[in-house]
Design an enzyme around this catalytic site. Structure first.
Site, PDB file in Angstrom:
ATOM      1  N   GLN A  51      -0.254   4.933   0.887  1.00  0.00           N
ATOM      2  CA  GLN A  51      -0.518   5.167   2.311  1.00  0.00           C
ATOM      3  C   GLN A  51       0.776   5.480   3.056  1.00  0.00           C
ATOM      4  O   GLN A  51       0.821   6.376   3.900  1.00  0.00           O
ATOM      5  CB  GLN A  51      -1.196   3.926   2.920  1.00  0.00           C
ATOM      6  CG  GLN A  51      -1.550   4.109   4.374  1.00  0.00           C
ATOM      7  CD  GLN A  51      -2.636   5.160   4.580  1.00  0.00           C
ATOM      8  OE1 GLN A  51      -3.692   5.098   3.961  1.00  0.00           O
ATOM      9  NE2 GLN A  51      -2.388   6.139   5.447  1.00  0.00           N
ATOM     10  N   HIS A  59       0.877  -1.192   0.000  1.00  0.00           N
ATOM     11  CA  HIS A  59       0.000   0.000   0.000  1.00  0.00           C
ATOM     12  C   HIS A  59       0.912   1.239   0.000  1.00  0.00           C
ATOM     13  O   HIS A  59       0.966   1.991   0.984  1.00  0.00           O
ATOM     14  CB  HIS A  59      -0.900  -0.036   1.240  1.00  0.00           C
ATOM     15  CG  HIS A  59      -2.084   0.878   1.144  1.00  0.00           C
ATOM     16  ND1 HIS A  59      -2.369   1.635   0.027  1.00  0.00           N
ATOM     17  CD2 HIS A  59      -3.074   1.160   2.046  1.00  0.00           C
ATOM     18  CE1 HIS A  59      -3.458   2.332   0.238  1.00  0.00           C
ATOM     19  NE2 HIS A  59      -3.914   2.079   1.446  1.00  0.00           N
TER      20      HIS A  59
HETATM   21  N1  NVA Z   1      -4.460  -3.756   5.281  1.00  0.00           N
HETATM   22  C1  NVA Z   1      -5.762  -3.193   4.966  1.00  0.00           C
HETATM   23  C2  NVA Z   1      -5.608  -1.756   4.609  1.00  0.00           C
HETATM   24  C3  NVA Z   1      -6.906  -1.040   4.307  1.00  0.00           C
HETATM   25  C4  NVA Z   1      -6.685   0.376   3.847  1.00  0.00           C
HETATM   26  C5  NVA Z   1      -6.399  -3.970   3.831  1.00  0.00           C
HETATM   27  O1  NVA Z   1      -5.679  -4.375   2.914  1.00  0.00           O
HETATM   28  O2  NVA Z   1      -7.606  -4.194   3.864  1.00  0.00           O
HETATM   29  N1   CP Z   2      -6.384   3.802   4.086  1.00  0.00           N
HETATM   30  C1   CP Z   2      -7.077   3.510   2.983  1.00  0.00           C
HETATM   31  O1   CP Z   2      -6.518   3.136   1.935  1.00  0.00           O
HETATM   32  O2   CP Z   2      -8.408   3.694   3.107  1.00  0.00           O
HETATM   33  P1   CP Z   2      -9.544   3.234   2.080  1.00  0.00           P
HETATM   34  O3   CP Z   2      -9.589   1.732   2.102  1.00  0.00           O
HETATM   35  O4   CP Z   2     -10.800   3.850   2.596  1.00  0.00           O
HETATM   36  O5   CP Z   2      -9.185   3.734   0.710  1.00  0.00           O
END
Ligand code: NVA
Ligand code: CP
Length: 327
Positions: free
Chosen positions: A153, A150
Protein backbone atom coordinates in the site's frame (compact mmCIF):
# COMPACT_ATOMS: atom_id res chain seq x y z
CA UNK A 1 14.82 -46.25 -20.99
CA UNK A 2 12.60 -47.52 -18.19
CA UNK A 3 9.84 -45.36 -16.78
CA UNK A 4 11.78 -45.37 -13.52
CA UNK A 5 14.87 -43.94 -15.18
CA UNK A 6 12.80 -41.24 -16.84
CA UNK A 7 11.47 -40.17 -13.48
CA UNK A 8 14.82 -40.24 -11.67
CA UNK A 9 16.55 -38.26 -14.40
CA UNK A 10 13.77 -35.69 -14.38
CA UNK A 11 13.77 -32.26 -12.78
CA UNK A 12 15.85 -32.23 -9.58
CA UNK A 13 14.13 -31.35 -6.38
CA UNK A 14 16.57 -28.55 -5.60
CA UNK A 15 16.67 -25.10 -7.19
CA UNK A 16 18.63 -24.83 -10.46
CA UNK A 17 22.35 -24.07 -10.10
CA UNK A 18 23.16 -20.38 -10.53
CA UNK A 19 19.62 -19.27 -9.66
CA UNK A 20 19.70 -15.79 -8.09
CA UNK A 21 19.12 -15.72 -4.33
CA UNK A 22 15.46 -15.48 -3.46
CA UNK A 23 14.38 -12.04 -2.27
CA UNK A 24 11.23 -11.35 -0.27
CA UNK A 25 9.24 -8.15 0.32
CA UNK A 26 8.01 -8.63 3.86
CA UNK A 27 8.36 -5.02 4.94
CA UNK A 28 9.16 -1.72 3.23
CA UNK A 29 12.69 -1.67 4.62
CA UNK A 30 13.54 -4.96 2.89
CA UNK A 31 14.44 -2.80 -0.13
CA UNK A 32 17.03 -0.04 -0.34
CA UNK A 33 16.25 3.54 -1.36
CA UNK A 34 17.66 2.79 -4.84
CA UNK A 35 15.45 -0.26 -5.22
CA UNK A 36 12.39 1.77 -4.25
CA UNK A 37 13.28 4.47 -6.76
CA UNK A 38 13.70 1.81 -9.46
CA UNK A 39 10.26 0.35 -8.60
CA UNK A 40 8.66 3.80 -8.93
CA UNK A 41 10.19 4.32 -12.38
CA UNK A 42 9.32 0.82 -13.52
CA UNK A 43 5.72 1.16 -12.28
CA UNK A 44 5.37 4.39 -14.28
CA UNK A 45 6.63 2.58 -17.41
CA UNK A 46 4.28 -0.38 -16.85
CA UNK A 47 1.32 1.90 -16.17
CA UNK A 48 1.95 3.90 -19.33
CA UNK A 49 1.97 0.74 -21.43
CA UNK A 50 -1.21 -0.49 -19.75
CA UNK A 51 -2.98 2.79 -20.47
CA UNK A 52 -1.88 2.60 -24.11
CA UNK A 53 -3.30 -0.97 -24.40
CA UNK A 54 0.23 -2.26 -25.14
CA UNK A 55 0.94 -5.86 -24.23
CA UNK A 56 3.52 -6.29 -21.47
CA UNK A 57 4.01 -10.01 -20.94
CA UNK A 58 7.14 -10.23 -18.78
CA UNK A 59 5.91 -13.11 -16.58
CA UNK A 60 4.52 -15.61 -19.10
CA UNK A 61 4.05 -19.07 -17.54
CA UNK A 62 4.76 -17.76 -14.03
CA UNK A 63 2.18 -18.40 -11.30
CA UNK A 64 1.34 -16.25 -8.32
CA UNK A 65 -0.18 -17.90 -5.24
CA UNK A 66 -2.31 -15.52 -3.19
CA UNK A 67 -3.11 -16.55 0.38
CA UNK A 68 -5.73 -14.57 2.25
CA UNK A 69 -6.32 -15.11 5.95
CA UNK A 70 -8.16 -11.75 6.12
CA UNK A 71 -10.68 -10.11 3.79
CA UNK A 72 -9.64 -8.03 0.78
CA UNK A 73 -10.98 -6.23 -2.27
CA UNK A 74 -8.09 -4.09 -3.59
CA UNK A 75 -5.24 -6.44 -2.78
CA UNK A 76 -6.93 -9.39 -4.40
CA UNK A 77 -8.07 -7.58 -7.54
CA UNK A 78 -4.81 -5.68 -8.03
CA UNK A 79 -2.56 -8.73 -7.67
CA UNK A 80 -4.83 -11.01 -9.68
CA UNK A 81 -5.48 -8.60 -12.55
CA UNK A 82 -1.83 -7.49 -12.48
CA UNK A 83 -0.45 -11.01 -12.78
CA UNK A 84 -2.77 -11.85 -15.70
CA UNK A 85 -1.73 -8.63 -17.44
CA UNK A 86 1.91 -9.73 -17.13
CA UNK A 87 1.04 -12.98 -18.92
CA UNK A 88 1.04 -15.15 -15.80
CA UNK A 89 -1.66 -16.83 -13.79
CA UNK A 90 -2.94 -16.90 -10.24
CA UNK A 91 -3.97 -19.41 -7.57
CA UNK A 92 -6.23 -18.01 -4.85
CA UNK A 93 -6.29 -19.63 -1.39
CA UNK A 94 -8.10 -18.66 1.79
CA UNK A 95 -7.96 -20.08 5.28
CA UNK A 96 -11.48 -21.41 4.86
CA UNK A 97 -10.94 -23.31 1.64
CA UNK A 98 -7.45 -24.72 2.21
CA UNK A 99 -5.67 -26.87 4.78
CA UNK A 100 -4.31 -23.65 6.32
CA UNK A 101 -7.60 -23.42 8.20
CA UNK A 102 -7.19 -27.01 9.41
CA UNK A 103 -3.90 -26.40 11.19
CA UNK A 104 -1.44 -27.61 8.56
CA UNK A 105 1.85 -26.07 9.74
CA UNK A 106 2.73 -22.88 7.90
CA UNK A 107 6.22 -24.29 7.22
CA UNK A 108 4.73 -27.32 5.41
CA UNK A 109 2.36 -25.09 3.46
CA UNK A 110 5.29 -22.91 2.38
CA UNK A 111 7.34 -25.89 1.19
CA UNK A 112 4.46 -27.26 -0.87
CA UNK A 113 3.05 -24.03 -2.33
CA UNK A 114 6.49 -22.74 -3.28
CA UNK A 115 7.27 -25.90 -5.26
CA UNK A 116 4.32 -25.36 -7.57
CA UNK A 117 4.21 -21.59 -7.94
CA UNK A 118 6.81 -18.90 -8.69
CA UNK A 119 5.86 -16.16 -6.26
CA UNK A 120 3.56 -15.91 -3.23
CA UNK A 121 1.54 -13.05 -1.75
CA UNK A 122 0.19 -13.48 1.79
CA UNK A 123 -2.26 -11.46 3.86
CA UNK A 124 -2.25 -12.69 7.44
CA UNK A 125 -2.19 -11.67 11.11
CA UNK A 126 1.24 -11.71 12.78
CA UNK A 127 4.31 -10.66 10.81
CA UNK A 128 6.06 -13.62 12.47
CA UNK A 129 3.77 -16.02 10.59
CA UNK A 130 4.67 -14.40 7.28
CA UNK A 131 8.35 -14.63 8.18
CA UNK A 132 8.00 -18.33 9.00
CA UNK A 133 6.40 -18.91 5.61
CA UNK A 134 9.16 -16.98 3.84
CA UNK A 135 11.89 -18.88 5.69
CA UNK A 136 10.58 -22.13 4.17
CA UNK A 137 9.67 -20.81 0.72
CA UNK A 138 11.76 -21.49 -2.38
CA UNK A 139 10.21 -18.49 -4.11
CA UNK A 140 9.77 -14.77 -3.30
CA UNK A 141 7.12 -13.90 -0.74
CA UNK A 142 5.24 -10.58 -0.66
CA UNK A 143 3.47 -9.08 2.36
CA UNK A 144 -0.12 -8.36 1.32
CA UNK A 145 -0.81 -6.92 4.82
CA UNK A 146 -0.05 -8.12 8.32
CA UNK A 147 -0.98 -6.69 11.71
CA UNK A 148 2.36 -4.88 11.64
CA UNK A 149 2.90 -3.72 8.04
CA UNK A 150 1.24 -2.98 4.68
CA UNK A 151 4.22 -2.29 2.39
CA UNK A 152 2.45 -2.72 -0.98
CA UNK A 153 0.00 0.00 0.00
CA UNK A 154 2.78 2.45 0.82
CA UNK A 155 4.46 1.68 -2.52
CA UNK A 156 1.20 2.76 -4.16
CA UNK A 157 0.86 5.83 -1.94
CA UNK A 158 4.37 7.05 -2.69
CA UNK A 159 3.87 6.41 -6.41
CA UNK A 160 0.58 8.36 -6.30
CA UNK A 161 2.24 11.27 -4.52
CA UNK A 162 5.05 11.42 -7.10
CA UNK A 163 2.56 11.15 -9.95
CA UNK A 164 0.60 14.17 -8.67
CA UNK A 165 3.28 16.33 -7.11
CA UNK A 166 6.77 15.10 -8.09
CA UNK A 167 9.51 13.86 -5.72
CA UNK A 168 8.44 13.17 -2.13
CA UNK A 169 11.90 13.71 -0.59
CA UNK A 170 11.85 16.77 1.65
CA UNK A 171 8.02 16.93 1.75
CA UNK A 172 5.85 16.64 4.87
CA UNK A 173 3.34 13.83 5.37
CA UNK A 174 0.81 13.94 8.23
CA UNK A 175 -0.54 10.65 9.57
CA UNK A 176 -3.74 11.14 11.59
CA UNK A 177 -5.29 8.21 13.46
CA UNK A 178 -4.23 4.75 14.55
CA UNK A 179 -0.59 3.77 15.06
CA UNK A 180 -1.27 0.67 12.98
CA UNK A 181 0.27 -1.39 10.13
CA UNK A 182 -0.01 1.57 7.75
CA UNK A 183 1.58 3.99 10.21
CA UNK A 184 4.48 1.60 10.90
CA UNK A 185 5.11 1.31 7.18
CA UNK A 186 5.00 5.09 6.69
CA UNK A 187 7.71 5.32 9.35
CA UNK A 188 9.97 3.02 7.36
CA UNK A 189 9.22 4.86 4.12
CA UNK A 190 10.04 8.27 5.64
CA UNK A 191 13.42 7.03 6.82
CA UNK A 192 14.25 5.47 3.45
CA UNK A 193 12.85 8.10 1.10
CA UNK A 194 13.79 11.24 3.01
CA UNK A 195 10.47 12.92 3.78
CA UNK A 196 9.21 14.25 7.11
CA UNK A 197 6.50 12.24 8.79
CA UNK A 198 4.25 13.72 11.46
CA UNK A 199 2.23 11.21 13.42
CA UNK A 200 -0.78 12.12 15.55
CA UNK A 201 -2.58 9.30 17.37
CA UNK A 202 -4.79 9.22 20.48
CA UNK A 203 -2.99 8.26 23.65
CA UNK A 204 -2.70 4.47 23.92
CA UNK A 205 -2.67 4.00 20.13
CA UNK A 206 0.83 5.32 19.37
CA UNK A 207 3.11 3.74 16.77
CA UNK A 208 5.53 1.28 18.22
CA UNK A 209 8.95 2.45 17.08
CA UNK A 210 10.39 -0.96 17.88
CA UNK A 211 7.91 -2.71 15.59
CA UNK A 212 8.52 -0.27 12.80
CA UNK A 213 12.27 -0.53 13.37
CA UNK A 214 12.63 2.33 10.92
CA UNK A 215 16.11 2.37 9.43
CA UNK A 216 18.07 5.34 10.70
CA UNK A 217 20.11 5.85 7.53
CA UNK A 218 18.19 9.04 6.72
CA UNK A 219 18.61 10.41 10.25
CA UNK A 220 16.33 10.23 13.23
CA UNK A 221 14.52 13.44 12.19
CA UNK A 222 12.35 11.54 9.73
CA UNK A 223 9.35 11.35 12.08
CA UNK A 224 7.82 13.36 14.91
CA UNK A 225 4.75 12.77 17.08
CA UNK A 226 2.02 15.36 17.74
CA UNK A 227 -0.72 15.31 20.39
CA UNK A 228 -2.88 17.65 18.33
CA UNK A 229 -3.84 16.37 14.85
CA UNK A 230 -4.38 19.94 13.63
CA UNK A 231 -0.79 20.77 14.48
CA UNK A 232 0.39 17.66 12.64
CA UNK A 233 -1.51 18.78 9.55
CA UNK A 234 -0.29 22.41 9.60
CA UNK A 235 1.56 23.02 6.33
CA UNK A 236 1.61 19.29 5.40
CA UNK A 237 1.92 18.30 1.73
CA UNK A 238 -0.05 15.11 2.26
CA UNK A 239 -2.63 14.24 4.91
CA UNK A 240 -3.43 10.57 5.27
CA UNK A 241 -5.41 8.30 7.56
CA UNK A 242 -6.89 4.81 7.83
CA UNK A 243 -9.70 2.97 9.62
CA UNK A 244 -9.86 3.32 13.38
CA UNK A 245 -10.29 -0.43 13.80
CA UNK A 246 -8.06 -2.64 11.69
CA UNK A 247 -8.88 -6.24 10.78
CA UNK A 248 -8.24 -8.49 13.76
CA UNK A 249 -9.02 -5.73 16.31
CA UNK A 250 -12.83 -5.75 15.95
CA UNK A 251 -13.36 -6.49 19.66
CA UNK A 252 -11.93 -3.04 20.44
CA UNK A 253 -14.28 -1.21 18.08
CA UNK A 254 -16.48 0.49 20.67
CA UNK A 255 -13.56 1.79 22.73
CA UNK A 256 -11.82 2.98 19.57
CA UNK A 257 -14.87 4.94 18.35
CA UNK A 258 -14.65 6.98 21.56
CA UNK A 259 -10.87 7.32 21.67
CA UNK A 260 -10.48 8.44 18.05
CA UNK A 261 -13.34 10.98 17.86
CA UNK A 262 -10.95 13.97 17.62
CA UNK A 263 -8.81 12.23 14.98
CA UNK A 264 -11.33 12.44 12.12
CA UNK A 265 -9.70 14.10 9.12
CA UNK A 266 -12.02 17.00 8.41
CA UNK A 267 -12.09 20.22 6.42
CA UNK A 268 -10.43 22.12 9.27
CA UNK A 269 -7.39 19.81 9.09
CA UNK A 270 -7.19 20.12 5.32
CA UNK A 271 -7.54 23.92 5.62
CA UNK A 272 -4.36 24.23 7.71
CA UNK A 273 -2.38 21.88 5.43
CA UNK A 274 -0.48 23.28 2.43
CA UNK A 275 -2.86 24.82 -0.13
CA UNK A 276 -2.05 22.06 -2.64
CA UNK A 277 -2.03 19.25 -0.05
CA UNK A 278 -3.30 15.84 -1.13
CA UNK A 279 -5.51 13.51 0.90
CA UNK A 280 -4.98 9.73 0.86
CA UNK A 281 -6.67 6.73 2.49
CA UNK A 282 -5.77 3.13 1.70
CA UNK A 283 -9.50 2.18 1.79
CA UNK A 284 -11.93 0.77 2.76
CA UNK A 285 -13.08 4.06 4.31
CA UNK A 286 -15.77 4.88 6.83
CA UNK A 287 -17.16 8.32 6.05
CA UNK A 288 -18.07 10.11 9.26
CA UNK A 289 -15.56 8.08 11.28
CA UNK A 290 -11.88 8.53 10.33
CA UNK A 291 -12.67 10.96 7.49
CA UNK A 292 -15.35 13.48 6.66
CA UNK A 293 -17.18 12.73 3.41
CA UNK A 294 -16.34 16.26 2.18
CA UNK A 295 -12.62 15.42 2.43
CA UNK A 296 -12.50 11.94 0.89
CA UNK A 297 -14.93 12.97 -1.85
CA UNK A 298 -13.41 16.43 -2.20
CA UNK A 299 -10.96 17.94 -4.72
CA UNK A 300 -7.78 17.19 -2.71
CA UNK A 301 -8.53 13.49 -2.42
CA UNK A 302 -6.61 11.11 -4.70
CA UNK A 303 -7.93 7.88 -3.20
CA UNK A 304 -9.11 6.36 -6.50
CA UNK A 305 -5.73 6.88 -8.17
CA UNK A 306 -4.15 5.49 -5.01
CA UNK A 307 -6.28 2.32 -5.22
CA UNK A 308 -5.58 1.83 -8.94
CA UNK A 309 -1.86 2.35 -8.45
CA UNK A 310 -1.72 -0.74 -6.22
CA UNK A 311 -1.88 -2.74 -9.42
CA UNK A 312 0.84 -0.86 -11.28
CA UNK A 313 3.38 -0.88 -8.44
CA UNK A 314 2.74 -4.52 -7.63
CA UNK A 315 3.32 -5.50 -11.26
CA UNK A 316 6.69 -3.75 -11.00
CA UNK A 317 7.33 -5.48 -7.68
CA UNK A 318 6.56 -9.01 -8.96
CA UNK A 319 8.70 -8.41 -12.04
CA UNK A 320 11.58 -7.16 -9.91
CA UNK A 321 11.45 -10.10 -7.50
CA UNK A 322 11.40 -12.61 -10.37
CA UNK A 323 13.54 -10.95 -13.03
CA UNK A 324 15.61 -8.30 -11.26
CA UNK A 325 16.19 -4.84 -12.75
CA UNK A 326 15.13 -4.52 -16.38
CA UNK A 327 16.13 -1.64 -18.59
N1 NVA B 1 -5.19 -0.94 8.73
C1 NVA B 1 -6.21 -1.63 7.95
C2 NVA B 1 -5.86 -1.56 6.51
C3 NVA B 1 -6.88 -2.20 5.59
C4 NVA B 1 -6.42 -2.20 4.15
C5 NVA B 1 -6.33 -3.06 8.42
O1 NVA B 1 -5.31 -3.68 8.74
O2 NVA B 1 -7.45 -3.57 8.49
N1 CP C 1 -6.11 -1.11 0.90
C1 CP C 1 -6.29 -2.43 0.89
O1 CP C 1 -5.35 -3.22 1.13
O2 CP C 1 -7.53 -2.82 0.56
P1 CP C 1 -8.14 -4.30 0.67
O3 CP C 1 -8.26 -4.63 2.13
O4 CP C 1 -9.47 -4.21 0.00
O5 CP C 1 -7.22 -5.26 -0.02
Amino acid sequence: MSTNALITTGIPSTLPKGAPPVRHFLQFSDFTTDEHMYLMERAAFIKKKFKAFEKHHSLVDRTLAMIFEKASTRTRVSFEAGMYQLGGSVVHLTTGDSQLGRAEPIEDSAKVISRMTDIVMIRTYEQAKLERFAAHSRVPVINGLTNEFHPCQILADIFTYIEHRGPIAGKTVAWVGDGNNMANTWLQAAALLGFHLRVSTPSGYEVNEKTAAAPTSMGSGSYKTYEDPLQACAGADLVTTDVWTSMGFEAENEARLKAFAAWRVDRAMMAVAAPDALFMHCLPAHRGEEVEAEVIDGPQSVVWDEAENRMHVQKALMEYLLLGKLS
